[in-house]
Design a protein around this motif. Structure first.
Motif, PDB file in Angstrom:
ATOM      1  N   ASP A 181      50.118  60.053 -13.307  1.00  0.00           N
ATOM      2  CA  ASP A 181      50.087  59.708 -14.726  1.00  0.00           C
ATOM      3  C   ASP A 181      49.453  58.347 -14.975  1.00  0.00           C
ATOM      4  OD1 ASP A 181      51.293  62.093 -15.407  1.00  0.00           O
ATOM      5  OD2 ASP A 181      53.317  61.257 -15.431  1.00  0.00           O
ATOM      6  N   GLY A 182      49.735  57.375 -14.103  1.00  0.00           N
ATOM      7  CA  GLY A 182      49.237  56.032 -14.311  1.00  0.00           C
ATOM      8  C   GLY A 182      47.750  55.871 -14.105  1.00  0.00           C
ATOM      9  N   ASP A 183      47.079  56.923 -13.631  1.00  0.00           N
ATOM     10  CA  ASP A 183      45.643  56.834 -13.361  1.00  0.00           C
ATOM     11  C   ASP A 183      44.785  57.431 -14.471  1.00  0.00           C
ATOM     12  OD1 ASP A 183      45.872  55.807 -10.588  1.00  0.00           O
ATOM     13  OD2 ASP A 183      46.779  57.764 -10.205  1.00  0.00           O
ATOM     14  N   LEU A 184      45.365  58.193 -15.369  1.00  0.00           N
ATOM     15  CA  LEU A 184      44.556  58.936 -16.321  1.00  0.00           C
ATOM     16  C   LEU A 184      43.821  58.042 -17.309  1.00  0.00           C
ATOM     17  CD1 LEU A 184      46.716  62.096 -17.077  1.00  0.00           C
ATOM     18  CD2 LEU A 184      44.974  61.727 -15.335  1.00  0.00           C
ATOM     19  N   GLY A 185      44.357  56.859 -17.553  1.00  0.00           N
ATOM     20  CA  GLY A 185      43.656  55.936 -18.442  1.00  0.00           C
ATOM     21  C   GLY A 185      42.418  55.318 -17.827  1.00  0.00           C
ATOM     22  N   ASP A 186      42.200  55.551 -16.531  1.00  0.00           N
ATOM     23  CA  ASP A 186      41.071  54.947 -15.826  1.00  0.00           C
ATOM     24  C   ASP A 186      39.886  55.897 -15.677  1.00  0.00           C
ATOM     25  OD1 ASP A 186      42.675  52.692 -15.336  1.00  0.00           O
ATOM     26  OD2 ASP A 186      43.395  53.502 -13.433  1.00  0.00           O
ATOM     27  N   VAL A 187      39.963  57.085 -16.248  1.00  0.00           N
ATOM     28  CA  VAL A 187      38.951  58.103 -15.959  1.00  0.00           C
ATOM     29  C   VAL A 187      37.541  57.589 -16.238  1.00  0.00           C
ATOM     30  CG1 VAL A 187      38.070  60.362 -16.635  1.00  0.00           C
ATOM     31  CG2 VAL A 187      40.501  60.059 -16.234  1.00  0.00           C
ATOM     32  N   GLU A 188      37.349  56.854 -17.300  1.00  0.00           N
ATOM     33  CA  GLU A 188      36.012  56.349 -17.621  1.00  0.00           C
ATOM     34  C   GLU A 188      35.528  55.367 -16.564  1.00  0.00           C
ATOM     35  OE1 GLU A 188      32.421  56.004 -19.143  1.00  0.00           O
ATOM     36  OE2 GLU A 188      33.926  57.462 -19.838  1.00  0.00           O
ATOM     37  N   ALA A 189      36.453  54.632 -15.949  1.00  0.00           N
ATOM     38  CA  ALA A 189      36.078  53.669 -14.911  1.00  0.00           C
ATOM     39  C   ALA A 189      35.655  54.367 -13.619  1.00  0.00           C
ATOM     40  CB  ALA A 189      37.249  52.720 -14.624  1.00  0.00           C
ATOM     41  N   GLY A 203      30.702  69.440  -6.096  1.00  0.00           N
ATOM     42  CA  GLY A 203      31.728  69.685  -7.096  1.00  0.00           C
ATOM     43  C   GLY A 203      32.619  68.453  -7.229  1.00  0.00           C
ATOM     44  N   LEU A 204      33.078  68.175  -8.425  1.00  0.00           N
ATOM     45  CA  LEU A 204      33.986  67.050  -8.684  1.00  0.00           C
ATOM     46  C   LEU A 204      35.275  67.608  -9.286  1.00  0.00           C
ATOM     47  CD1 LEU A 204      34.455  63.962  -8.732  1.00  0.00           C
ATOM     48  CD2 LEU A 204      33.550  63.987 -11.068  1.00  0.00           C
ATOM     49  N   VAL A 205      36.395  67.403  -8.572  1.00  0.00           N
ATOM     50  CA  VAL A 205      37.670  67.994  -8.981  1.00  0.00           C
ATOM     51  C   VAL A 205      38.714  66.892  -9.111  1.00  0.00           C
ATOM     52  CG1 VAL A 205      39.496  69.632  -8.356  1.00  0.00           C
ATOM     53  CG2 VAL A 205      37.103  70.159  -7.831  1.00  0.00           C
ATOM     54  N   LEU A 206      39.515  66.975 -10.145  1.00  0.00           N
ATOM     55  CA  LEU A 206      40.646  66.073 -10.338  1.00  0.00           C
ATOM     56  C   LEU A 206      41.932  66.851 -10.104  1.00  0.00           C
ATOM     57  CD1 LEU A 206      42.062  63.455 -11.407  1.00  0.00           C
ATOM     58  CD2 LEU A 206      41.906  64.480 -13.684  1.00  0.00           C
ATOM     59  N   ARG A 207      42.809  66.290  -9.288  1.00  0.00           N
ATOM     60  CA  ARG A 207      44.159  66.835  -9.186  1.00  0.00           C
ATOM     61  C   ARG A 207      45.111  65.864  -9.871  1.00  0.00           C
ATOM     62  NH1 ARG A 207      48.573  66.948  -4.343  1.00  0.00           N
ATOM     63  NH2 ARG A 207      50.149  68.135  -5.490  1.00  0.00           N
ATOM     64  N   ASN A 216      42.478  64.942 -22.079  1.00  0.00           N
ATOM     65  CA  ASN A 216      41.928  65.569 -23.270  1.00  0.00           C
ATOM     66  C   ASN A 216      40.442  65.838 -23.032  1.00  0.00           C
ATOM     67  OD1 ASN A 216      44.381  65.544 -24.814  1.00  0.00           O
ATOM     68  ND2 ASN A 216      44.139  63.334 -24.968  1.00  0.00           N
ATOM     69  N   GLY A 217      39.592  65.128 -23.766  1.00  0.00           N
ATOM     70  CA  GLY A 217      38.164  65.345 -23.593  1.00  0.00           C
ATOM     71  C   GLY A 217      37.653  64.961 -22.229  1.00  0.00           C
ATOM     72  N   GLU A 218      38.373  64.075 -21.525  1.00  0.00           N
ATOM     73  CA  GLU A 218      37.911  63.629 -20.211  1.00  0.00           C
ATOM     74  C   GLU A 218      37.830  64.775 -19.207  1.00  0.00           C
ATOM     75  OE1 GLU A 218      40.827  60.407 -21.756  1.00  0.00           O
ATOM     76  OE2 GLU A 218      40.672  62.589 -21.687  1.00  0.00           O
ATOM     77  N   ALA A 219      38.562  65.852 -19.449  1.00  0.00           N
ATOM     78  CA  ALA A 219      38.561  66.972 -18.502  1.00  0.00           C
ATOM     79  C   ALA A 219      37.172  67.578 -18.347  1.00  0.00           C
ATOM     80  CB  ALA A 219      39.554  68.045 -18.960  1.00  0.00           C
ATOM     81  N   PRO A 231      43.914  71.832 -18.211  1.00  0.00           N
ATOM     82  CA  PRO A 231      43.348  71.760 -19.564  1.00  0.00           C
ATOM     83  C   PRO A 231      42.195  72.730 -19.731  1.00  0.00           C
ATOM     84  CG  PRO A 231      42.660  69.874 -18.266  1.00  0.00           C
ATOM     85  CD  PRO A 231      43.675  70.609 -17.438  1.00  0.00           C
ATOM     86  N   ALA A 232      42.081  73.297 -20.897  1.00  0.00           N
ATOM     87  CA  ALA A 232      41.032  74.288 -21.148  1.00  0.00           C
ATOM     88  C   ALA A 232      39.647  73.674 -21.126  1.00  0.00           C
ATOM     89  CB  ALA A 232      41.281  74.962 -22.499  1.00  0.00           C
ATOM     90  N   ALA A 233      39.548  72.351 -21.325  1.00  0.00           N
ATOM     91  CA  ALA A 233      38.238  71.701 -21.384  1.00  0.00           C
ATOM     92  C   ALA A 233      37.565  71.634 -20.023  1.00  0.00           C
ATOM     93  CB  ALA A 233      38.371  70.291 -21.959  1.00  0.00           C
ATOM     94  N   ALA A 234      38.319  71.770 -18.945  1.00  0.00           N
ATOM     95  CA  ALA A 234      37.732  71.702 -17.607  1.00  0.00           C
ATOM     96  C   ALA A 234      36.908  72.955 -17.332  1.00  0.00           C
ATOM     97  CB  ALA A 234      38.829  71.546 -16.564  1.00  0.00           C
TER      98      ALA A 234
END
Length: 282
Positions: A181-189, A203-207, A216-219, A231-234
């Protein structure tokens, strides 16, 4: 032969792809080598371990846990910790660790050996902790608190991307970033890692193993997202069914664009693991 993970993922249009992604390194290590066993002492030692584990569990993805390699290297080469503590910059411990020649060479040898043994049967994926997590672990190794600033996280992402580029000539098929949870705010970084994956057509995968944060949109930046509720956006969704699978609960069928993901508890009885995997595959 290089097998790209992106080509093996299912998509929302209904294209078939991989069905089962297992995280099993802890379980396989205990089962095959005992609690104190270390498969990372050399590339031949790791290949022998990998071949046994892969043949036993037959997952659709071959995952190399890069952080485990570095933990083993530091335990066997404590002089690296001295180098990691040589400068006070927030991200220096991680930079010094990831730029060290010895573990990089071992990683390259392992990737080459594993890919050759698979002969194109499964993509080789490098699993990396999220930059903030690895930054904290490297800092703890030299007795420092975890840095808590965005610049250090951005620097960490660049160092991880540089490590990935170091093996780009080898048959790597994808990157897996493991986040809480504490990492999701860093996705842009994490953009340097995403750029590396796109450049080499991996391929690039996030667990996401947390429970509170949500993408949200980051997916959309990922070819797949693995979570309890993807998330459906992935592009593809990895449905984390570990609790249900090992708890003998009913498993709902996959929807279009989904695959199953399960982490095998390290202390599991082999008979129970094989029975539940057979149930899943059936």
């Amino acid at each position: 032969m290089s097998v790209t993970l992106a080509d093996r993922l299912p998509d929302r249009s209904g294209k078939a792809g991989l069905r089962l992604w297992l995280k099993s390194s802890g379980y396989a290590r205990r089962l095959l080598m005992g609690e104190a066993g270390d498969p990372w002492v050399s590339a031949p030692a790791y290949l022998a371990f990998f071949t046994q584990a892969h043949g036993l569990l037959r997952p659709d993805v071959a995952v190399i846990e890069v952080a485990d390699l570095y933990r083993s290297w530091i335990a066997r080469h404590p002089e690296l910790v001295t180098e990691m503590a040589a400068k006070r910059r927030a991200a220096w411990p991680l930079r010094a660790m990831l730029e060290a020649e010895g573990p990089r060479r071992l990683l390259a040898e392992v990737v080459e050996a594993v890919a050759a043994s698979l002969r194109g049967q499964a993509p080789v994926v490098l699993a990396l902790p999220a930059p903030r997590q690895w930054l904290a672990e490297a800092s703890a190794a030299v007795g420092r608190p975890a840095p808590d600033d965005g610049d250090a996280v951005e620097d960490a992402a660049m160092y991880l991307a540089d490590l990935a580029r170091a093996v780009s000539s080898l048959p790597v098929g994808g990157l897996l970033i493991e986040a809480g949870d504490g990492d999701l705010g860093d996705v842009e970084a994490w953009r340097p890692l995403a750029n590396v994956a796109r450049h080499y057509r991996w391929g690039l995968v996030l667990r996401h193993s947390g429970s509170g944060g949500r993408l949200n949109g980051e997916a959309a930046d990922f070819d797949a997202v693995i979570a309890a509720v993807p998330p459906a956006a992935a592009g593809a969704g990895g449905r984390d069914i570990g609790p249900a699978l090992w708890g003998d609960a009913p498993l709902s069928p996959l929807a279009a664009g989904e695959f199953y993901f399960a982490e095998v508890p390290p202390g599991s009885a082999p008979e129970a693991v094989l029975e539940n995997l057979a149930r899943l595959r059936a």
